[in-house]
Design a protein around this motif. Sequence first.
Motif, PDB file in Angstrom:
ATOM      1  N   SER A   1      -0.520  14.567  -4.940  1.00 41.43           N
ATOM      2  CA  SER A   1       0.503  15.560  -4.589  1.00 41.43           C
ATOM      3  C   SER A   1       1.381  15.015  -3.460  1.00 41.43           C
ATOM      4  CB  SER A   1      -0.169  16.854  -4.131  1.00 41.43           C
ATOM      5  OG  SER A   1      -0.809  16.659  -2.882  1.00 41.43           O
ATOM      6  N   GLY A   2       2.494  15.664  -3.254  1.00 41.48           N
ATOM      7  CA  GLY A   2       3.438  15.240  -2.219  1.00 41.48           C
ATOM      8  C   GLY A   2       2.824  15.229  -0.834  1.00 41.48           C
ATOM      9  N   LEU A   3       2.043  16.259  -0.520  1.00 47.07           N
ATOM     10  CA  LEU A   3       1.400  16.329   0.792  1.00 47.07           C
ATOM     11  C   LEU A   3       0.362  15.226   0.945  1.00 47.07           C
ATOM     12  CD1 LEU A   3       1.015  17.724   3.499  1.00 47.07           C
ATOM     13  CD2 LEU A   3      -0.632  19.251   2.391  1.00 47.07           C
ATOM     14  N   ALA A   4      -0.407  14.974  -0.093  1.00 48.87           N
ATOM     15  CA  ALA A   4      -1.418  13.912  -0.035  1.00 48.87           C
ATOM     16  C   ALA A   4      -0.748  12.548   0.166  1.00 48.87           C
ATOM     17  CB  ALA A   4      -2.255  13.915  -1.304  1.00 48.87           C
ATOM     18  N   LYS A   5       0.359  12.325  -0.539  1.00 48.78           N
ATOM     19  CA  LYS A   5       1.090  11.070  -0.367  1.00 48.78           C
ATOM     20  C   LYS A   5       1.567  10.914   1.069  1.00 48.78           C
ATOM     21  CE  LYS A   5       2.912  10.760  -5.058  1.00 48.78           C
ATOM     22  NZ  LYS A   5       4.116  10.693  -5.879  1.00 48.78           N
TER      23      LYS A   5
ATOM     24  N   ALA B   1       0.832  -1.209   0.000  1.00 48.09           N
ATOM     25  CA  ALA B   1       0.000   0.000   0.000  1.00 48.09           C
ATOM     26  C   ALA B   1       0.863   1.256   0.000  1.00 48.09           C
ATOM     27  CB  ALA B   1      -0.939  -0.009   1.199  1.00 48.09           C
ATOM     28  N   ILE B   2       1.923   1.260   0.778  1.00 47.85           N
ATOM     29  CA  ILE B   2       2.807   2.430   0.838  1.00 47.85           C
ATOM     30  C   ILE B   2       3.481   2.659  -0.515  1.00 47.85           C
ATOM     31  CG2 ILE B   2       4.949   3.314   1.866  1.00 47.85           C
ATOM     32  CD1 ILE B   2       3.981   2.047   4.524  1.00 47.85           C
ATOM     33  N   VAL B   3       3.925   1.600  -1.157  1.00 42.01           N
ATOM     34  CA  VAL B   3       4.543   1.725  -2.480  1.00 42.01           C
ATOM     35  C   VAL B   3       3.529   2.249  -3.494  1.00 42.01           C
ATOM     36  CG1 VAL B   3       5.547   0.401  -4.395  1.00 42.01           C
ATOM     37  CG2 VAL B   3       6.329   0.006  -2.058  1.00 42.01           C
ATOM     38  N   LYS B   4       2.290   1.735  -3.445  1.00 37.33           N
ATOM     39  CA  LYS B   4       1.257   2.215  -4.362  1.00 37.33           C
ATOM     40  C   LYS B   4       0.975   3.698  -4.146  1.00 37.33           C
ATOM     41  CE  LYS B   4      -1.145  -0.026  -6.763  1.00 37.33           C
ATOM     42  NZ  LYS B   4      -1.121  -0.234  -8.197  1.00 37.33           N
ATOM     43  N   VAL B   5       0.934   4.131  -2.895  1.00 39.68           N
ATOM     44  CA  VAL B   5       0.718   5.554  -2.602  1.00 39.68           C
ATOM     45  C   VAL B   5       1.886   6.366  -3.145  1.00 39.68           C
ATOM     46  CG1 VAL B   5       0.598   7.271  -0.763  1.00 39.68           C
ATOM     47  CG2 VAL B   5      -0.767   5.192  -0.601  1.00 39.68           C
ATOM     48  N   ALA B   6       3.107   5.913  -2.902  1.00 38.33           N
ATOM     49  CA  ALA B   6       4.287   6.651  -3.340  1.00 38.33           C
ATOM     50  C   ALA B   6       4.343   6.790  -4.862  1.00 38.33           C
ATOM     51  CB  ALA B   6       5.551   5.963  -2.825  1.00 38.33           C
ATOM     52  N   LYS B   7       3.835   5.803  -5.590  1.00 43.26           N
ATOM     53  CA  LYS B   7       3.859   5.841  -7.052  1.00 43.26           C
ATOM     54  C   LYS B   7       2.634   6.521  -7.654  1.00 43.26           C
ATOM     55  CE  LYS B   7       6.692   1.754  -7.875  1.00 43.26           C
ATOM     56  NZ  LYS B   7       6.733   0.443  -8.537  1.00 43.26           N
TER      57      LYS B   7
ATOM     58  N   VAL C   1      -9.552   2.746   4.560  1.00 41.65           N
ATOM     59  CA  VAL C   1      -9.895   4.057   3.993  1.00 41.65           C
ATOM     60  C   VAL C   1      -9.122   4.296   2.707  1.00 41.65           C
ATOM     61  CG1 VAL C   1      -9.796   6.551   4.409  1.00 41.65           C
ATOM     62  CG2 VAL C   1     -10.569   5.022   6.221  1.00 41.65           C
ATOM     63  N   TRP C   2      -7.852   3.909   2.674  1.00 44.70           N
ATOM     64  CA  TRP C   2      -7.057   4.091   1.457  1.00 44.70           C
ATOM     65  C   TRP C   2      -7.623   3.257   0.305  1.00 44.70           C
ATOM     66  CZ3 TRP C   2      -3.816   0.475  -1.072  1.00 44.70           C
ATOM     67  CH2 TRP C   2      -3.140   1.002  -2.161  1.00 44.70           C
ATOM     68  N   PHE C   3      -7.994   1.986   0.592  1.00 47.76           N
ATOM     69  CA  PHE C   3      -8.581   1.146  -0.461  1.00 47.76           C
ATOM     70  C   PHE C   3      -9.848   1.780  -1.021  1.00 47.76           C
ATOM     71  CE2 PHE C   3      -6.307  -2.710   1.316  1.00 47.76           C
ATOM     72  CZ  PHE C   3      -5.512  -2.895   0.197  1.00 47.76           C
ATOM     73  N   LEU C   4     -10.652   2.416  -0.159  1.00 54.57           N
ATOM     74  CA  LEU C   4     -11.924   2.983  -0.593  1.00 54.57           C
ATOM     75  C   LEU C   4     -11.779   4.353  -1.244  1.00 54.57           C
ATOM     76  CD1 LEU C   4     -14.152   2.019   2.462  1.00 54.57           C
ATOM     77  CD2 LEU C   4     -14.071   0.917   0.220  1.00 54.57           C
ATOM     78  N   PHE C   5     -10.920   5.209  -0.672  1.00 58.25           N
ATOM     79  CA  PHE C   5     -10.887   6.619  -1.102  1.00 58.25           C
ATOM     80  C   PHE C   5      -9.533   7.101  -1.577  1.00 58.25           C
ATOM     81  CE2 PHE C   5     -14.078   6.288   2.327  1.00 58.25           C
ATOM     82  CZ  PHE C   5     -15.213   6.564   1.575  1.00 58.25           C
ATOM     83  N   GLY C   6      -8.522   6.272  -1.524  1.00 52.03           N
ATOM     84  CA  GLY C   6      -7.174   6.710  -1.854  1.00 52.03           C
ATOM     85  C   GLY C   6      -6.976   7.017  -3.330  1.00 52.03           C
ATOM     86  N   PRO C   7      -5.814   7.580  -3.640  1.00 51.91           N
ATOM     87  CA  PRO C   7      -5.519   7.923  -5.038  1.00 51.91           C
ATOM     88  C   PRO C   7      -5.468   6.659  -5.903  1.00 51.91           C
ATOM     89  CG  PRO C   7      -3.582   8.204  -3.647  1.00 51.91           C
ATOM     90  CD  PRO C   7      -4.729   7.899  -2.749  1.00 51.91           C
ATOM     91  N   LYS C   8      -6.029   6.758  -7.061  1.00 56.76           N
ATOM     92  CA  LYS C   8      -6.061   5.621  -7.989  1.00 56.76           C
ATOM     93  C   LYS C   8      -5.007   5.837  -9.078  1.00 56.76           C
ATOM     94  CE  LYS C   8      -9.803   4.102  -5.950  1.00 56.76           C
ATOM     95  NZ  LYS C   8      -9.527   4.111  -4.546  1.00 56.76           N
TER      96      LYS C   8
END
Length: 57
Positions: free
Chosen positions: A28-32, A18-24, A49-56
């Motif tokens: 924006s940097g702050l959102a990550k 999950a952390i790698v997916k967020v980083a990639k 929450v990340w699975f439901l609403f996180g950046p795609k």
Amino acid sequence: MGLEAILGLVWLIIVIWAIVKVAKSAASGLAKLLWILAIIIFPLVGLIVWFLFGPKG
């Protein structure tokens, strides 16, 4: 290796994934940073929450 150790290892792999997916992601940097902190500080809730609403993507 006990069941708890196997489940812990699986959980660790999911959190790292999950952390790698967020980083990639294209967020924006702050959102990550906020998503990564949420995943680390609140592991179960943060991941859900990340699975439901996180950046795609």
